[in-house]
Design a protein around this motif. Structure first.
Motif, short mmCIF file in Angstrom:
data_model
loop_
_atom_site.label_atom_id
_atom_site.label_comp_id
_atom_site.label_asym_id
_atom_site.label_seq_id
_atom_site.Cartn_x
_atom_site.Cartn_y
_atom_site.Cartn_z
N PHE A 69 0.81 -1.22 0.00
CA PHE A 69 0.00 0.00 0.00
C PHE A 69 0.84 1.27 0.00
N VAL A 70 1.99 1.23 0.66
CA VAL A 70 2.86 2.41 0.75
C VAL A 70 4.31 1.92 0.79
N SER A 71 5.14 2.57 0.01
CA SER A 71 6.55 2.17 -0.04
C SER A 71 7.35 2.86 1.05
N TYR A 72 8.50 2.31 1.33
CA TYR A 72 9.43 2.93 2.27
C TYR A 72 9.83 4.31 1.76
N GLU A 73 10.07 4.41 0.47
CA GLU A 73 10.42 5.70 -0.14
C GLU A 73 9.32 6.73 0.09
N ASP A 74 8.06 6.35 -0.11
CA ASP A 74 6.95 7.27 0.13
C ASP A 74 6.89 7.69 1.60
N LEU A 75 7.12 6.74 2.51
CA LEU A 75 7.12 7.09 3.94
C LEU A 75 8.20 8.14 4.23
N LEU A 76 9.38 7.97 3.62
CA LEU A 76 10.47 8.91 3.86
C LEU A 76 10.17 10.29 3.26
N ILE A 77 9.53 10.32 2.11
CA ILE A 77 9.16 11.61 1.52
C ILE A 77 8.14 12.32 2.42
N ILE A 78 7.17 11.59 2.91
CA ILE A 78 6.19 12.16 3.84
C ILE A 78 6.91 12.66 5.09
N PHE A 79 7.80 11.85 5.62
CA PHE A 79 8.57 12.21 6.82
C PHE A 79 9.37 13.50 6.60
N MET A 80 10.10 13.56 5.50
CA MET A 80 10.99 14.69 5.23
C MET A 80 10.22 15.97 4.91
N THR A 81 8.95 15.86 4.56
CA THR A 81 8.14 17.05 4.28
C THR A 81 7.18 17.38 5.42
N SER A 82 7.23 16.59 6.49
CA SER A 82 6.34 16.79 7.64
C SER A 82 7.05 17.43 8.84
N HIS A 83 8.35 17.62 8.71
CA HIS A 83 9.12 18.31 9.74
C HIS A 83 10.24 19.07 9.03
N ASP A 84 11.03 19.80 9.77
CA ASP A 84 12.12 20.56 9.15
C ASP A 84 13.42 19.76 9.23
N PRO A 85 13.84 19.13 8.13
CA PRO A 85 15.05 18.32 8.15
C PRO A 85 16.33 19.15 8.06
N THR A 86 16.19 20.48 8.14
CA THR A 86 17.37 21.35 8.02
C THR A 86 17.79 21.98 9.34
N THR A 87 17.09 21.67 10.42
CA THR A 87 17.46 22.24 11.71
C THR A 87 18.11 21.17 12.57
N LEU A 88 19.29 21.46 13.05
CA LEU A 88 20.05 20.49 13.85
C LEU A 88 19.54 20.48 15.29
N ASN A 89 19.10 19.31 15.72
CA ASN A 89 18.68 19.11 17.11
C ASN A 89 17.57 20.07 17.55
N ARG A 90 16.65 20.36 16.63
CA ARG A 90 15.55 21.27 16.96
C ARG A 90 14.39 21.04 16.00
N GLN A 91 13.19 21.11 16.57
CA GLN A 91 11.96 21.16 15.78
C GLN A 91 11.05 22.15 16.49
N GLY A 92 10.84 23.29 15.87
CA GLY A 92 10.02 24.33 16.49
C GLY A 92 10.60 24.73 17.84
N GLY A 93 9.78 24.69 18.88
CA GLY A 93 10.22 25.05 20.22
C GLY A 93 10.96 23.95 20.96
N ASP A 94 10.99 22.75 20.39
CA ASP A 94 11.67 21.62 21.03
C ASP A 94 13.13 21.61 20.60
N SER A 95 14.06 21.68 21.56
CA SER A 95 15.47 21.64 21.19
C SER A 95 16.23 20.65 22.06
N GLY A 96 17.27 20.07 21.48
CA GLY A 96 18.10 19.08 22.14
C GLY A 96 18.30 17.90 21.21
N THR A 97 19.31 17.10 21.48
CA THR A 97 19.62 15.96 20.60
C THR A 97 18.49 14.94 20.54
#
Length: 183
Positions: A69-97
């Motif tokens: 029904f869904v490929s691993y590649e599709d899951l990764l594309i959804i993943f990479m477009t559902s958060h910011d993959p360009t911020t190191l150790n941070r997503q929005g207000g959440d920070s840390g490794t």
């Protein structure tokens, strides 16, 4: 249904509540477990220990999906477009490794696909993608109250302010990958 098409993906993109809520809407996703992996501290970590940043673990979800029904590649594309993959150790207000963007691969094929997807989507981002691509180590299931968090707490402030907008973006960008909602 035969289980021979079931595979597993392990992903971290900030708070596991957000990633879990995203993938709960994807057709072919059978099960999601929030947890921790990638750390160096011995023994099973607790949420409090992981949040301290001292264990080295990332908040992740382990996704069981039916690849017919869904490929691993599709899951990764959804993943990479559902958060910011360009911020190191941070997503929005959440920070840390513990909030790092990371793909934990289960085999060499997943590693190859992860590297290819990362390169494929890189031109769509202004900044460099910093998503870690690493082999999966020991996965520890998070405490029960973290499982199905958004489903059980959607009116809670964090859920309304952070997760609900991410779901709206998902529904717009990946409508063709969503589970059908029964009335």
């Amino acid at each position: 249904m035969s289980n021979k098409n079931l595979k597993t993906a392990t992903l971290g993109g900030g708070c596991f509540w957000c990633i879990e809520a995203i993938f709960n809407e994807i057709r072919g996703v059978e099960k999601i477990v929030s947890g921790y992996t990638g750390g160096t501290a011995p023994g099973k970590p607790t949420y409090k220990e992981v949040c301290s940043g001292l264990t080295g673990h990332a908040e992740v979800v382990q996704i069981t999906f039916d690849q017919s029904f869904v490929s691993y590649e599709d899951l990764l594309i959804i993943f990479m477009t559902s958060h910011d993959p360009t911020t190191l150790n941070r997503q929005g207000g959440d920070s840390g490794t513990q909030y790092r963007s990371v793909i934990y691969y289960h085999n060499d094929n997943q590693k190859e696909i992860a590297n290819a997807v990362s390169k494929e989507i890189a031109p769509y981002y202004e900044n460099v993608i910093v998503t870690e691509i690493s082999p999966l180590g020991v996965f520890y299931e998070a405490e029960d109250y973290h499982q199905d968090y958004y489903k059980n707490n959607s009116s809670q402030g964090y859920c309304s302010a952070v997760i609900t907008p991410k779901l709206a973006k998902l529904r717009k960008m990946h409508a063709d990958k969503l589970k059908e909602i029964s009335a």
